[in-house]
Motif scaffolding. Structure first.
Motif, mmCIF file in Angstrom:
data_model
loop_
_atom_site.group_PDB
_atom_site.id
_atom_site.type_symbol
_atom_site.label_atom_id
_atom_site.label_comp_id
_atom_site.label_asym_id
_atom_site.label_seq_id
_atom_site.Cartn_x
_atom_site.Cartn_y
_atom_site.Cartn_z
ATOM 1 N N TYR A 1 0.821 -1.213 0.000
ATOM 2 C CA TYR A 1 0.000 0.000 0.000
ATOM 3 C C TYR A 1 0.857 1.266 0.000
ATOM 4 O O TYR A 1 0.429 2.312 -0.471
ATOM 5 N N TYR A 2 2.055 1.141 0.550
ATOM 6 C CA TYR A 2 2.944 2.290 0.737
ATOM 7 C C TYR A 2 3.349 2.914 -0.605
ATOM 8 O O TYR A 2 3.302 4.125 -0.773
ATOM 9 N N THR A 3 3.732 2.089 -1.597
ATOM 10 C CA THR A 3 4.252 2.603 -2.866
ATOM 11 C C THR A 3 3.201 3.422 -3.628
ATOM 12 O O THR A 3 3.492 4.544 -4.054
ATOM 13 N N PRO A 4 1.965 2.926 -3.813
ATOM 14 C CA PRO A 4 0.964 3.765 -4.484
ATOM 15 C C PRO A 4 0.678 5.066 -3.723
ATOM 16 O O PRO A 4 0.456 6.110 -4.345
ATOM 17 N N ILE A 5 0.683 4.993 -2.373
ATOM 18 C CA ILE A 5 0.431 6.204 -1.562
ATOM 19 C C ILE A 5 1.514 7.242 -1.836
ATOM 20 O O ILE A 5 1.228 8.439 -1.983
ATOM 21 N N ILE A 6 2.788 6.773 -1.926
ATOM 22 C CA ILE A 6 3.904 7.686 -2.210
ATOM 23 C C ILE A 6 3.696 8.362 -3.567
ATOM 24 O O ILE A 6 3.956 9.569 -3.733
ATOM 25 N N MET A 7 3.217 7.601 -4.545
ATOM 26 C CA MET A 7 2.991 8.168 -5.883
ATOM 27 C C MET A 7 1.912 9.252 -5.834
ATOM 28 O O MET A 7 2.027 10.294 -6.484
ATOM 29 N N VAL A 8 0.874 9.019 -5.043
ATOM 30 C CA VAL A 8 -0.195 10.019 -4.898
ATOM 31 C C VAL A 8 0.344 11.277 -4.212
ATOM 32 O O VAL A 8 0.083 12.409 -4.649
ATOM 33 N N ILE A 9 1.140 11.072 -3.138
ATOM 34 C CA ILE A 9 1.725 12.222 -2.421
ATOM 35 C C ILE A 9 2.625 13.022 -3.365
ATOM 36 O O ILE A 9 2.572 14.262 -3.406
ATOM 37 N N ALA A 10 3.450 12.299 -4.155
ATOM 38 C CA ALA A 10 4.361 12.966 -5.094
ATOM 39 C C ALA A 10 3.576 13.794 -6.123
ATOM 40 O O ALA A 10 3.947 14.929 -6.449
ATOM 41 N N ALA A 11 2.468 13.232 -6.621
ATOM 42 C CA ALA A 11 1.641 13.948 -7.605
ATOM 43 C C ALA A 11 1.041 15.216 -6.987
ATOM 44 O O ALA A 11 1.014 16.283 -7.618
ATOM 45 N N LEU A 12 0.573 15.104 -5.730
ATOM 46 C CA LEU A 12 -0.001 16.258 -5.033
ATOM 47 C C LEU A 12 1.048 17.345 -4.802
ATOM 48 O O LEU A 12 0.756 18.547 -4.953
#
Length: 725
Positions: free
Chosen positions: A328-339
């Motif tokens: 779950y961590y990796t997709p969350i990081i991608m969302v944070i990076a996009a934001l």
């Protein structure tokens, strides 16, 4: 996904392969998924710790290598046969450093030339840009290939994050930093691979212990034969100073054998005819002829290696947590990076270039390398270290559970005691009776009985050179539950319990003082027997199962280590049990128990203390061992049952290994917790640098690489945990 096979199908069609070239746990998981999708494959399971894959179904090594082509994996059958003189199939060939890391070296060279060009020609120069792009392509081609494939399939792992970050960096023109990021990531992967290889060395060194050839005598001739071609019943010749190649029984000779490879004990053991010897042990001084009793794949060392490798593949609870967290961590990081990249420019008039750069840095810092590797290196290092010390731990789950133990139950016979009865007291009650003659008569009677204590009396007679086999015994019979009787030289002698003589003699002739002596012996944990006729008592003899010298010290160490309750379980009478329990220092004694009663005690302890270990011999105590949180068997080296049934086996029949195992487990738990906390903590700190805009790509990758390196080095400390620390 391929259909899951029935259990029976699986077992019939299972093949195991060794894999060379794994760089990370994520890559191992991707390889497993690729193999599962091959035609003809029903299921597959990668053991990252042992660098192996188990495949259920029909598949060729070429197809497996194709499935691992993204990592250039090399695959070979686990039990491949070659000419005895050639390299073993699973031996990795030595590659010079410059060849092994040539892409990294070339990439670094082009990056250095890029910085030189930037210094001479400026940052915007086409030559500078080309040099940095060349550096990226040389150092990161395999990374980009896998990352782009993952991106297309919406599979998010660390390579996906890195690929997106590199593409973004190139688009915004950060040539130099992206080149640094690619090289540092390659170094980080090399360090991860090196750390896992170091951890695996504890097992690969075990594999090299037993010789691959042996000198065998066949048809009167001695010949050198590969171990795979040796049959049960062959006679192996072992000269002084040679390692023993196969398990067997000595048929001729006498020597001292160093069994450190199997039991962890470096003190040589005296061995002679009819004694068992193990493959991988060292014959120190004598000339031996050994009859082979097991095929090469069934030897004790082979079983240890197999079980340790299986253990390294078993996921510990902390490993399961990390795997789930990373998913779950990796997709969350991608969302944070996009934001981070689009939020400030859209809503706060921030600079697109600045915040896209910050978003890319978040992607890089989000790589879960350190987190993913935090547990497997620790588990592999600890299980490998314990195997070399003579403790076989069957999986990461048991390694963790040992650290949480609050109560330990011990079977008495063969665990706290040696399991071999010996004569402790022998006294004749009349000065006119010859001690040796009396002992000869007692032993002649016991020689004909089936009583468990008879062997102790026979051993005493043998040690003192008293003959008994030639003594003529007539009218021998057993008195059920009380003793035995027989006629020697016309006199009927009785050997038995005090109750037998109370029945034989009148109250006036039964010595009350003698009764007190018997009570004293029983209070000392001994079994007292009287010898006499139907008219008088002639001698007293006491037999006891000797307490191990180490038992008292082990119990003290366990109490110091925080084990709240230690319980001794035995079928012995209460007085004998209390005497032994008091001597060794256990907190509780449970006596006069049947196997079912031992099981009930373990269940009661589990309800009270939750985490409970049972230490036994792995045979009689099977139900209690199975019911405990962790079943610990004594004497794994000579007992196949102990190796198969227990969660932990103390190979050298040595209780002193138990405090070491508890200490190693607790240290492993502490290191895993520290690794996870550090890996997550460093990410949070790096992400907080985004707020003031201080996070750069090279700081991001450096923090990731530093965390990976420190976590790996911290885990490798477990390989050095000793017994005396």
């Amino acid at each position: 996904m391929a259909n899951q096979p029935h259990e029976g199908e699986k077992k019939e069609n299972k093949s195991v392969y060794r894999v060379q070239g794994f760089t990370c746990a994520n890559c191992a998981g991707k390889f497993e998924d690729n193999v599962k999708n091959l035609p003809g494959v029903q299921d597959a399971k990668v053991n990252f710790g042992a660098s192996k894959i188990s495949v259920y179904g029909e598949v060729s090594t070429e197809e497996l290598e194709k499935a691992g082509s993204f990592e250039n994996l090399k695959v070979s059958a686990e039990h491949g046969r070659k000419d005895p003189k050639s390299e073993e199939p699973d031996k990795e060939e030595k590659i010079p450093f410059y060849k092994k890391h040539s892409t990294l070296l070339y990439s670094t060279l082009f990056m250095a030339l890029g910085f030189l060009s930037m210094f001479v020609n400026g940052n915007e120069n086409i030559v500078t840009a080309l040099l940095f792009i060349t550096s990226m392509l040389v150092g990161g081609l395999s990374l980009f290939r896998v990352g782009l494939q993952n991106l297309v399939r919406f599979q998010f792992d660390m390579r996906t994050l890195m690929t997106v970050a590199v593409i973004g960096g190139v688009i915004i023109g950060e040539w130099a930093e992206v080149a640094i990021v690619v090289i540092l990531f390659a170094i980080s992967e090399a360090l991860e691979r090196f750390s896992m290889d170091r951890a695996r060395q504890s097992i690969s060194s075990l594999m090299d212990i037993a010789p691959k050839e042996a000198l065998v005598r066949r048809n009167g001739q001695e010949m050198t034969v590969h171990v795979n071609d040796i049959a049960i019943g062959d006679v192996m010749v072992v000269k002084p100073g040679q390692k023993i190649a196969m398990d067997g029984v000595i048929v001729n000779g006498y020597s001292a054998i160093n069994q450190a490879a199997i039991t962890g004990e470096s003190v040589p053991v005296e061995k002679t005819v009819d004694d068992e010897v193990f493959a991988g042990t060292l014959n120190e001084e004598g000339f031996l002829e050994v009859e082979i009793t097991k095929l090469v794949e069934d030897t004790t060392i082979s079983k240890i290696i197999h079980l340790v490798e299986e253990a390294q593949g078993e996921r510990a609870p902390s490993q399961a947590f990390v795997d789930k967290f990373a998913r779950y961590y990796t997709p969350i990081i991608m969302v944070i990076a996009a934001l981070v990249a689009i939020g400030p420019p859209l809503f706060f008039n921030g600079s697109w270039e600045t915040w896209v750069y910050q978003g890319l840095a978040v992607l890089v810092v989000g790589c879960p390398c350190a987190l993913v590797i935090s547990t497997p290196i620790s588990i592999v290092s600890a299980i490998g270290n314990s195997a070399k010390k003579g403790v076989l731990i069957k999986g990461g789950v048991y390694l963790e559970e040992i650290g949480g133990l609050k109560a330990i139950a011990f079977d008495k016979t063969g665990t706290l005691t040696k399991g071999i009865p010996v004569v402790t007291n022998y006294r004749v009650l009349n000065d006119q009776i010859n001690e040796r003659e009396m002992l000869s008569i007692i032993t002649a009677l016991e020689y004909r009985s089936q009583h468990p204590l008879a062997s102790a009396i026979m051993k005493k007679a043998d040690d003192e050179g008293v003959s008994y086999t030639d003594v003529l015994v007539e009218d021998f019979s057993s008195i059920t539950g009380k003793g035995i009787k027989g006629k020697v030289n016309g006199i009927t002698y009785y050997v038995g319990s005090p109750n037998l003589f109370k029945e034989l003699l009148s109250a006036s002739t039964f010595n009350k003082g003698l009764e007190q002596d018997v009570t004293t012996l029983q209070e000392q944990g001994k079994t007292a027997m009287l010898i006499g006729t139907d008219a008088k008592i002639l001698a007293i003899i006491a037999v006891a199962d000797e307490v191990r010298e180490s038992s008292k010290d082990v119990i003290q160490k366990l109490h110091k280590a925080g084990i709240k309750k230690t319980v001794m379980l035995t079928g012995d009478n209460k007085s004998t049990a209390n005497a032994i329990g008091g001597h060794v220092g256990v907190t509780d004694v449970q006596s006069e128990l049947l196997p079912q009663d031992k099981l009930d005690v373990i269940k009661q302890l589990r309800s009270e203390y939750d985490n409970v270990a049972m230490v036994g011999d792995g045979v009689n105590d099977a139900p209690a061992l199975a019911a405990s949180t962790v079943g610990i068997a004594m004497g794994g080296a000579g007992t196949d049952t102990a190796l198969e049934t227990a969660d932990v086996a103390l190979m050298g029949d040595d209780l002193k290994k138990l405090p070491f195992t508890v200490k190693l487990s607790r240290k492993t738990l502490n290191i895993i917790k520290a690794n996870i906390a550090f890996a997550i903590g460093i990410k949070i700190i790096a992400l907080l640098l985004v707020i003031p805009g201080w996070l750069t790509l090279w700081i991001a990758i450096l923090s990731d690489m530093g965390a990976t390196l420190l976590v790996a080095l911290n885990s490798l400390r477990l390989m050095r945990v000793g017994e005396d620390e």
